[in-house]
Design an enzyme around this catalytic site. Structure first.
Site, short mmCIF file in Angstrom:
data_model
loop_
_atom_site.label_atom_id
_atom_site.label_comp_id
_atom_site.label_asym_id
_atom_site.label_seq_id
_atom_site.Cartn_x
_atom_site.Cartn_y
_atom_site.Cartn_z
N HIS A 112 0.85 -1.18 0.00
CA HIS A 112 0.00 0.00 0.00
C HIS A 112 0.89 1.23 0.00
CE1 HIS A 112 -3.44 2.57 0.82
NE2 HIS A 112 -2.64 3.24 1.61
N LYS A 144 -8.61 -1.24 5.84
CA LYS A 144 -8.85 -1.75 4.48
C LYS A 144 -7.85 -2.85 4.13
CE LYS A 144 -8.90 2.55 3.36
NZ LYS A 144 -9.12 3.95 3.12
N1 URA Z 1 -5.76 7.25 3.02
C1 URA Z 1 -6.74 6.58 3.66
O1 URA Z 1 -7.21 5.55 3.19
N2 URA Z 1 -7.19 7.10 4.81
C2 URA Z 1 -6.70 8.21 5.38
O2 URA Z 1 -7.15 8.60 6.44
C3 URA Z 1 -5.68 8.90 4.70
C4 URA Z 1 -5.21 8.38 3.52
#
Ligand code: URA
Length: 448
Positions: free
Chosen positions: A82, A187
């Site tokens: 990520h 996520k």
């Molecule tokens: N990306 C995300 O998915 N969440 C955040 O709070 C900041 C960047």
């Protein structure tokens, strides 16, 4: 339990129990806690912070708020990466085929999103026929067969984060370390991989402007991942200028293919090499992320061995062939990988020059991203259409000498009307100094 009392507790610097955090996340997701109370609580978190334990609980509660991707039908240790986001960041297109070529499965979910370019899946759609909405069965089958598949974010993954993020966005509470860390990691945990490598960007084009802030975010996310039983690494990389030379959609696919086509990595990275410095930075980051992923998957005894394996699959052309195989498996025309002239091209390719000479000493990276947006390469609303062909190709980088006689960059545009503004804003995004400027390494440090 009453939300009112929990707001007071956080406002006064208290520490929530796991039950209280679950109550807040579930209550807000199912509509029992109204926006105004959640906003007050988020602001209290913004000012008072959270302990590591609270942040881990918040992440788990958000990951549990919807479906979790079931990757159990995929053989082997599954890896994921990520990036916290930046300009010209196309490492997925390099890292994913490297890992797949080395037999490490990667079942990747990616987004479209708003921003200066499209997301990973928009960029892949510059390849004719590429389909990002393959059914789950085919997705799993492709990963087992060729070790790589990529789909758009589907289903009900961490819906609590979606709702809370939308509220943070309008209540000035995005910029909070525990809220960012839990949002990203909820996520990632729901997406199911066993090994997670985080590319935490720092600098003028990133969420985190300083190395210290990026390190704190990386450390918190690594702690969350490890607490959830996932092997997690955080690599802090530079975003004080775009990564690579090209910013755009098709342009970023093209540049990734360029990196996957390198035949001798060591000489490409050597001081004598004539390869553009932007490509060197991109190659370095991609190799570093790939090496940690490979090591995390248990396919190398240490970082050096992992690096050697990753380098070899680039040099042998196996990673490039894997990219073509992946494109074909998802309905795309694999000829685009071997002949990038087939990618969408802009009507106008216009050189940009500085008016004075000197060394590039500073880049306001988000401003470079804005130029891509002006050209039509990104979305301002969910409904906006993006132009896959447009973007910027930057030939000179921080520390380089520039002069009016040399091309600094090329603007790729499809409309004459935006070219002058794009040129002006691109040049204004950089500072030139008379004195030579020391350049820092693109990889700052790693949190394991
Ligand atoms: N990306 C995300 O998915 N969440 C955040 O709070 C900041 C960047």
């Amino acid at each position: 339990m009453r939300m009112y009392d929990l707001i007071i507790k956080k406002r006064d610097g208290g520490v929530h129990t796991p039950e209280e955090i679950k109550y807040i996340v579930e209550g807000y997701t199912n509509g029992n806690i109204p926006d105004y109370q959640m906003s007050a609580w988020l602001m209290a978190v913004y000012y008072k912070g959270m302990t590591n334990e609270e942040t881990v609980e918040l992440t788990q509660a958000m990951a549990d708020s919807g479906d979790r991707l079931d990757l159990s039908a995929i053989e082997g240790v599954k890896v994921d990466k990520h990036s916290t986001g930046g300009v010209g960041d196309k490492t997925t297109f390099i890292v994913a085929p490297i890992l797949a070529a080395l037999g490490v499965p990667m079942a990747k979910m990616s987004g479209r999103g708003l921003g200066h370019t499209g997301g990973t899946i928009d960029k892949l759609e510059s390849i004719e026929g590429f389909n990002v909405s393959i059914p789950t069965e085919e997705f799993i089958d492709n990963v087992n067969r060729i070790k790589l598949a990529l789909v758009g974010q589907t289903g009900n993954l961490a819906p609590a984060d979606k709702k809370i993020y939308a509220l943070r966005d309008v209540t000035a509470t995005v910029d909070s370390l525990p809220l960012i860390a839990s949002s990203i990691m909820s996520k990632k945990l729901a997406a199911g991989a066993d090994v997670i490598v985080l590319d935490v960007k720092c600098g003028s084009g990133a969420f985190m402007k300083t190395k210290e802030a990026a390190r704190d975010l990386a450390k918190t996310m690594v702690d969350i991942g490890n607490a959830a039983g996932r092997k997690t690494y955080g690599v802090i990389t530079d975003m004080d200028e775009p990564l690579g030379c090209k910013v755009g959609n098709a342009l970023e696919v093209e540049e990734s293919v360029e990196v996957l086509s390198i035949k001798d990595v060591d000489s490409a990275l050597s001081a004598k090499s004539t390869i553009n410095y932007g490509i060197k930075r991109l190659l370095k980051v991609a190799l570093c992320l790939s090496s940690y992923m490979l090591m995390g998957a248990g396919k190398a005894k240490d970082y050096d061995e992992a690096y050697k394996f990753c380098k070899e699959v680039i040099e042998s052309g196996k990673a490039l062939d894997k990219m073509a195989e992946f494109v074909e498996a998802q309905g795309g025309n694999k000829d685009y990988i071997y002949n990038t002239d087939m990618l969408p091209k802009a009507k106008y390719i216009v050189p940009v020059h500085f008016e004075k000479e000197g060394y590039i000493s500073c880049c306001r990276t988000s401003e470079v991203g804005m130029v891509s947006l002006i050209l039509g390469g990104g979305r301002t609303t969910k409904e906006s259409e993006i132009d896959l062909a447009v973007g910027i190709d930057i030939k000179k980088h921080v520390g380089d000498f520039v002069s009016p006689d040399e091309v600094f960059a090329y603007i790729h545009a499809n409309s004459e009307d935006v070219i002058e503004e794009a040129k002006k804003r691109l040049l204004a995004a950089y500072d030139i100094s008379e004195a030579a400027f020391p350049v820092e390494d693109v990889i700052k440090f790693v949190v394991e």
